[in-house]
Write a protein that holds these residues in place. Structure first.
Motif, mmCIF file in Angstrom:
data_model
loop_
_atom_site.group_PDB
_atom_site.id
_atom_site.type_symbol
_atom_site.label_atom_id
_atom_site.label_comp_id
_atom_site.label_asym_id
_atom_site.label_seq_id
_atom_site.Cartn_x
_atom_site.Cartn_y
_atom_site.Cartn_z
ATOM 1 N N GLU A 122 6.517 -16.745 -5.884
ATOM 2 C CA GLU A 122 6.844 -16.876 -7.301
ATOM 3 C C GLU A 122 6.114 -18.084 -7.866
ATOM 4 N N HIS A 123 5.547 -17.932 -9.062
ATOM 5 C CA HIS A 123 5.017 -19.129 -9.707
ATOM 6 C C HIS A 123 6.153 -19.839 -10.426
ATOM 7 N N LEU A 124 6.033 -21.134 -10.554
ATOM 8 C CA LEU A 124 7.084 -21.970 -11.127
ATOM 9 C C LEU A 124 6.853 -22.187 -12.615
ATOM 10 N N VAL A 125 7.951 -22.256 -13.342
ATOM 11 C CA VAL A 125 7.909 -22.567 -14.774
ATOM 12 C C VAL A 125 8.969 -23.625 -15.052
ATOM 13 N N CYS A 126 8.944 -24.133 -16.255
ATOM 14 C CA CYS A 126 9.957 -25.103 -16.660
ATOM 15 C C CYS A 126 10.964 -24.432 -17.599
ATOM 16 N N LEU A 127 12.167 -24.926 -17.556
ATOM 17 C CA LEU A 127 13.239 -24.415 -18.413
ATOM 18 C C LEU A 127 13.728 -25.562 -19.283
ATOM 19 N N ALA A 128 13.785 -25.308 -20.590
ATOM 20 C CA ALA A 128 14.254 -26.325 -21.536
ATOM 21 C C ALA A 128 15.283 -25.703 -22.466
ATOM 22 N N GLY A 129 16.146 -26.542 -23.044
ATOM 23 C CA GLY A 129 17.124 -26.050 -24.002
ATOM 24 C C GLY A 129 16.453 -25.568 -25.280
ATOM 25 N N GLN A 130 17.006 -24.538 -25.882
ATOM 26 C CA GLN A 130 16.424 -24.013 -27.128
ATOM 27 C C GLN A 130 16.437 -25.045 -28.241
ATOM 28 N N GLN A 131 17.402 -25.940 -28.211
ATOM 29 C CA GLN A 131 17.517 -26.947 -29.265
ATOM 30 C C GLN A 131 16.740 -28.220 -28.944
ATOM 31 N N ASN A 132 16.059 -28.218 -27.810
ATOM 32 C CA ASN A 132 15.312 -29.416 -27.394
ATOM 33 C C ASN A 132 13.946 -29.416 -28.083
ATOM 34 N N SER A 133 13.904 -29.991 -29.285
ATOM 35 C CA SER A 133 12.685 -29.973 -30.100
ATOM 36 C C SER A 133 11.625 -30.964 -29.616
ATOM 37 N N THR A 154 5.711 -23.614 -20.309
ATOM 38 C CA THR A 154 4.614 -23.589 -19.344
ATOM 39 C C THR A 154 4.460 -24.963 -18.701
ATOM 40 N N PRO A 155 4.438 -25.038 -17.371
ATOM 41 C CA PRO A 155 4.351 -26.337 -16.690
ATOM 42 C C PRO A 155 2.916 -26.861 -16.670
ATOM 43 N N PRO A 156 2.698 -28.047 -16.160
ATOM 44 C CA PRO A 156 1.327 -28.572 -16.021
ATOM 45 C C PRO A 156 0.479 -27.663 -15.135
ATOM 46 N N ALA A 157 -0.817 -27.738 -15.315
ATOM 47 C CA ALA A 157 -1.729 -26.921 -14.523
ATOM 48 C C ALA A 157 -1.602 -27.259 -13.043
ATOM 49 N N ASN A 158 -1.875 -26.255 -12.221
ATOM 50 C CA ASN A 158 -1.900 -26.395 -10.757
ATOM 51 C C ASN A 158 -0.539 -26.635 -10.129
ATOM 52 N N MET A 159 0.516 -26.310 -10.869
ATOM 53 C CA MET A 159 1.852 -26.378 -10.290
ATOM 54 C C MET A 159 1.896 -25.465 -9.062
ATOM 55 N N PRO A 160 2.483 -25.907 -7.939
ATOM 56 C CA PRO A 160 2.468 -25.084 -6.725
ATOM 57 C C PRO A 160 3.261 -23.788 -6.881
ATOM 58 N N VAL A 161 2.888 -22.824 -6.082
ATOM 59 C CA VAL A 161 3.619 -21.561 -5.988
ATOM 60 C C VAL A 161 4.681 -21.726 -4.908
ATOM 61 N N ILE A 162 5.837 -21.107 -5.098
ATOM 62 C CA ILE A 162 6.866 -21.153 -4.065
ATOM 63 C C ILE A 162 6.792 -19.862 -3.251
ATOM 64 N N ASP A 163 6.612 -20.008 -1.947
ATOM 65 C CA ASP A 163 6.550 -18.869 -1.027
ATOM 66 C C ASP A 163 7.865 -18.793 -0.269
ATOM 67 N N MET A 164 8.469 -17.612 -0.288
ATOM 68 C CA MET A 164 9.777 -17.439 0.341
ATOM 69 C C MET A 164 9.673 -16.513 1.554
#
Length: 308
Positions: free
Chosen positions: A172-183, A267-277
């Protein structure tokens, strides 16, 4: 057992043929021996049993009372040996009532398992699945004593006991999660922006390997600020929804939370690692037909796939 150590068990097959046929030549053909080899084997049996076993009469060879008494017991012994040495029967998922226990991450439990179980209800309705949280004990003593059948979702970067069998499962590639109200957070983060934000960091309870994101940052002599550490993705997502912090997690898990909570994918910074399970099992049960079926069913299930 002492008597068995001095006895050639192949003679049991020969005994059964001889007493069943009461004819040396036919018995020899039955077990694919020459007549002379069969006669020699009969002499060995007579010596061991201290009984003639077959006696010539006006009507040909006849079994002695001792031989007739032994015959049904010998047949049962041969049948037991045959069943014991036979290959395990194929696993019939459609008819099975077997209970499996899976130790897993909440990624598997939340993203994969609901759809997988729905499919199993159609193809293996009697099979029951127990799910428990993955821990160090799961991948050590529990796999060996069979209180856990499989460990699913282990990060491949973890130090896994060398004696266990590991199978690649999914990436899975990693992403970031932020609050909808976090402007304060845009839809894409630079590396510096990522480092400046407070993080809710997920860690599991297997091994002592660092979180893969932290390992990636450390390789660049960088670090992020851990505001909270949690073993539960749902807890991390709820914290993100109510604060200015972000969480970094697999895309499919982030997508699930976007349907449940006031959060959004960043979208996270470029070259964020992939998680292998990976999937782990114990080599003691490598040939268990039921576990082979379960492992293949999990690996082949693709109901979780959703394009980013």
């Amino acid at each position: 057992m002492q008597a068995l150590r001095q006895f050639d068990l192949n003679l049991l097959i020969i005994f059964e043929a001889l007493i069943s046929e009461c004819h040396v030549s036919r018995a020899a053909e039955k077990v694919f021996l020459s007549q002379s080899a069969m006669s020699h084997a009969l002499n060995r049996l007579r010596e061991y049993c201290d009984d003639p076993l077959l006696v010539r009469t006006a009507n040909g060879l006849q079994a002695t009372p001792r031989a007739l008494e032994m015959l049904p017991e010998v047949r049962r012994a041969l049948q037991l040996i045959d069943r014991t040495l036979a290959k395990p029967e194929a696993f019939d998922a459609a008819r099975s009532n077997r209970v499996f226990t899976i130790a897993c991450t909440d990624y598997f439990e939340a993203v994969i398992f609901p759809g997988l179980f729905a499919r199993l209800q159609q193809t293996a309705p009697g099979v029951r699945i127990n799910v428990e949280m993955i821990t160090d004990a799961s991948s050590r003593e529990k796999l060996e004593n069979r209180s856990v059948d499989l460990v699913v979702g282990v990060d491949a970067s973890h130090r896994i006991p060398k004696h266990l069998v590991t199978e690649d499962w999914l990436s899975e590639h990693l992403v970031c999660l932020a609050g909808q109200q976090n402007s304060r957070i845009s839809n894409q983060l630079s590396l510096q922006e990522y480092l400046d934000i407070n993080h809710v960091v997920f860690f599991d309870q297997v091994g002592d390997t660092a979180n893969p994101v932290d390992s990636w940052l450390q390789s660049q002599q960088l670090s992020r600020h851990h505001s909270v550490r949690t073993t539960n993705y749902m807890a991390a997502a709820r914290i993100v929804a109510q604060t200015g912090a972000i969480a970094t997690l697999p895309y499919q898990m982030a997508r699930l939370f976007c349907d449940l909570l006031p959060v959004r994918i960043v979208t996270p910074p470029a070259n964020m690692p992939v998680i292998d399970m990976q999937i782990l099992h114990h080599p003691l049960f490598d040939n268990d037909p039921g576990l082979i079926w379960l492992r293949e069913t999990i690996k082949q299930y693709d109901g979780y796939l959703t394009s980013a």
